[in-house]
Design an enzyme around this catalytic site. Structure first.
Site, short mmCIF file in Angstrom:
data_model
loop_
_atom_site.label_atom_id
_atom_site.label_comp_id
_atom_site.label_asym_id
_atom_site.label_seq_id
_atom_site.Cartn_x
_atom_site.Cartn_y
_atom_site.Cartn_z
N LYS A 163 8.23 8.50 52.04
CA LYS A 163 9.00 7.89 50.95
C LYS A 163 10.43 8.38 50.94
O LYS A 163 11.33 7.66 50.52
CB LYS A 163 8.32 8.14 49.61
N LYS A 183 0.33 1.12 56.39
CA LYS A 183 -0.66 0.69 55.40
C LYS A 183 -0.11 -0.45 54.55
O LYS A 183 1.11 -0.57 54.39
CB LYS A 183 -1.10 1.88 54.55
N LYS A 204 2.29 -2.05 48.05
CA LYS A 204 2.85 -2.95 47.04
C LYS A 204 4.31 -3.24 47.32
O LYS A 204 4.81 -4.30 47.01
CB LYS A 204 2.83 -2.29 45.66
N1 AQP Z 1 -3.49 -0.09 52.05
C1 AQP Z 1 -4.38 0.62 51.37
N2 AQP Z 1 -5.62 0.80 51.86
C2 AQP Z 1 -6.55 1.50 51.17
N3 AQP Z 1 -6.30 2.08 49.98
C3 AQP Z 1 -5.06 1.93 49.47
N4 AQP Z 1 -4.50 2.35 48.34
C4 AQP Z 1 -3.23 1.93 48.27
N5 AQP Z 1 -2.92 1.20 49.36
C5 AQP Z 1 -4.05 1.20 50.12
C6 AQP Z 1 -5.20 3.16 47.36
O1 AQP Z 1 -5.02 2.51 46.12
C7 AQP Z 1 -4.60 3.44 45.17
C8 AQP Z 1 -3.19 3.03 44.84
O2 AQP Z 1 -2.40 4.08 44.70
P1 AQP Z 1 -0.91 3.98 44.20
O3 AQP Z 1 -0.46 2.61 44.03
O4 AQP Z 1 -0.79 4.85 43.02
O5 AQP Z 1 -0.16 4.67 45.36
P2 AQP Z 1 0.27 4.21 46.75
O6 AQP Z 1 -0.78 4.63 47.70
O7 AQP Z 1 1.64 4.78 46.94
O8 AQP Z 1 0.34 2.63 46.72
P3 AQP Z 1 1.34 1.69 47.43
O9 AQP Z 1 0.77 0.32 47.35
O10 AQP Z 1 1.73 2.18 48.79
O11 AQP Z 1 2.55 1.73 46.46
P4 AQP Z 1 4.06 1.96 46.76
O12 AQP Z 1 4.45 0.83 47.66
O13 AQP Z 1 4.75 1.91 45.45
O14 AQP Z 1 4.15 3.29 47.42
C9 AQP Z 1 -4.74 4.82 45.82
O15 AQP Z 1 -6.04 5.29 45.58
C10 AQP Z 1 -4.56 4.52 47.26
O16 AQP Z 1 -5.23 5.44 48.08
#
Ligand code: AQP
Length: 335
Positions: free
Chosen positions: A117, A201, A204
């Protein structure tokens, strides 16, 4: 009642930093729903985590409410689980500060998510982004959670949370339950990858590569038809050499409940022209009831408000018990 109190506790949360994706559903929410009967579950919308990168305030507010509607539409039930918004329970920030004083700079520097990040947001690498895992540890430890259902990408943060808890317990005697990550199997969506770049991965914040829970069927189908694959034609799981096809197989299995072997057999001898739309169709059917129910719930703001208000009260009571204990242990004067 006695029995209920002895149920193991589960905590997890998702940031309202973008619209929920198929990755968040398969990696986390699907498991959350399944755990509600057997465990005492606490599920959160972690808006304080979301502001570790810059957010538009109006969008953040809207998405937090939509996320609650989507939680309910996915099957989370406020009668069974505590559902709340993190910023409504100030104990998270309070314990976060204290735990930060029991976390090493070096430990935080090793976190993969921070490294990724801080590259993505090179012009705004805040202290909050760096200490994000400490706040996450506070989220989990406040509720004395035994299990944390998350996707594979969050394993490192849950391990750090255990290390912090163990250190604190070692200094002051048992205070926190040591939590364990609860991660789905590969064919159940432990890590869903981006449709545009299957080495990253699905996130969002990557609109090109992700499928959102609220995407209408035609958008979902278009995204799957465009998904990156490879120059071969055979549908088989080989993460190393065929990351795109392997990701689509994972998604297909998680959506249909089939095993990888069953899915490979179903598409044997058929090209990607048949396979990709079939994955799209499976996801459309999986998400259709969720999208329809979430849209209905968004029209009932009073209900959503009563769910998050009630949730914050219940969460606050549990959290305060832990925080009082921590205050005593570290030597703060009782209020
Ligand atoms: N691609 C993924 N595959 C499996 N699990 C996933 N999770 C997120 N993306 C995947 C799981 O969903 C939860 C979401 O966590 P979060 O939104 O708080 O954090 P994150 O992992 O940072 O999500 P994003 O989508 O990647 O958000 P941004 O883009 O804002 O950083 C967690 O349990 C994660 O493991």
């Amino acid at each position: 009642m006695e029995n209920q109190e002895r149920k193991k506790r589960v905590f997890s949360g998702i940031q309202p930093s973008g619209d929920l994706t198929l990755g968040s559903y398969m990696g986390a929410i699907k498991n959350w729903v399944a755990m509600q009967d057997e465990y005492d579950c606490v599920y959160c919308i972690v808006d304080m985590h979301a502001i570790t990168v810059r957010q538009n305030p109006a969008d953040l507010r809207r998405r937090a409410l939509e996320q609650l509607a989507q939680y309910l539409a996915c099957g989370l039930d406020p009668e069974k689980s505590i559902l709340f918004v993190q910023s409504h329970v100030p104990q998270h920030a309070e314990l976060g500060w204290i735990l930060g004083c029991y976390t090493q700079f070096g430990e935080l520097s090793r976190m993969t998510q921070f490294k990724q990040k801080s590259q993505q947001h090179a012009d705004n690498i805040t202290a909050g982004l760096f200490t994000y895992p400490v706040l996450m540890a506070a989220d989990i430890l406040l509720y004395q959670a035994d299990f944390v259902p998350v996707g594979e990408d969050q394993r490192q943060h849950v391990e750090l949370c255990r290390d912090i808890a163990q250190r604190f317990n070692g200094v002051y005697s048992d205070t926190f339950v040591l939590p364990e990550a609860f991660i789905p199997r590969v064919d159940q969506g432990a890590r869903v990858m981006s449709l545009g770049n299957p080495l990253n991965k699905m996130s969002k914040s990557d609109p090109e590569g992700c499928v959102n829970l609220m995407d209408p069927p035609e958008v979902i189908q278009r995204k799957f038809k465009r998904a990156v694959t490879d120059s071969e034609t055979s549908v088989r799981y080989d993460k190393e050499n065929k990351p795109g096809v392997s990701n689509l197989l994972t998604i297909y299995c998680a959506a249909t409940g089939k095993s990888l072997e069953e899915a490979e057999a179903a598409f044997a001898g058929q090209g990607y022209g048949v396979f990709k739309p079939a994955v799209g169709d499976a996801v459309i059917e999986l998400l259709r009831p969720i999208r329809e129910e979430a849209a209905r719930l968004m029209k009932d703001k009073a209900h959503l408000e009563s769910v998050y208000r009630e949730g914050a009260q219940r969460a606050g009571r549990v959290a305060q018990r832990t925080l009082d204990k921590v205050h005593r242990k570290v030597g703060f004067i009782a209020r």
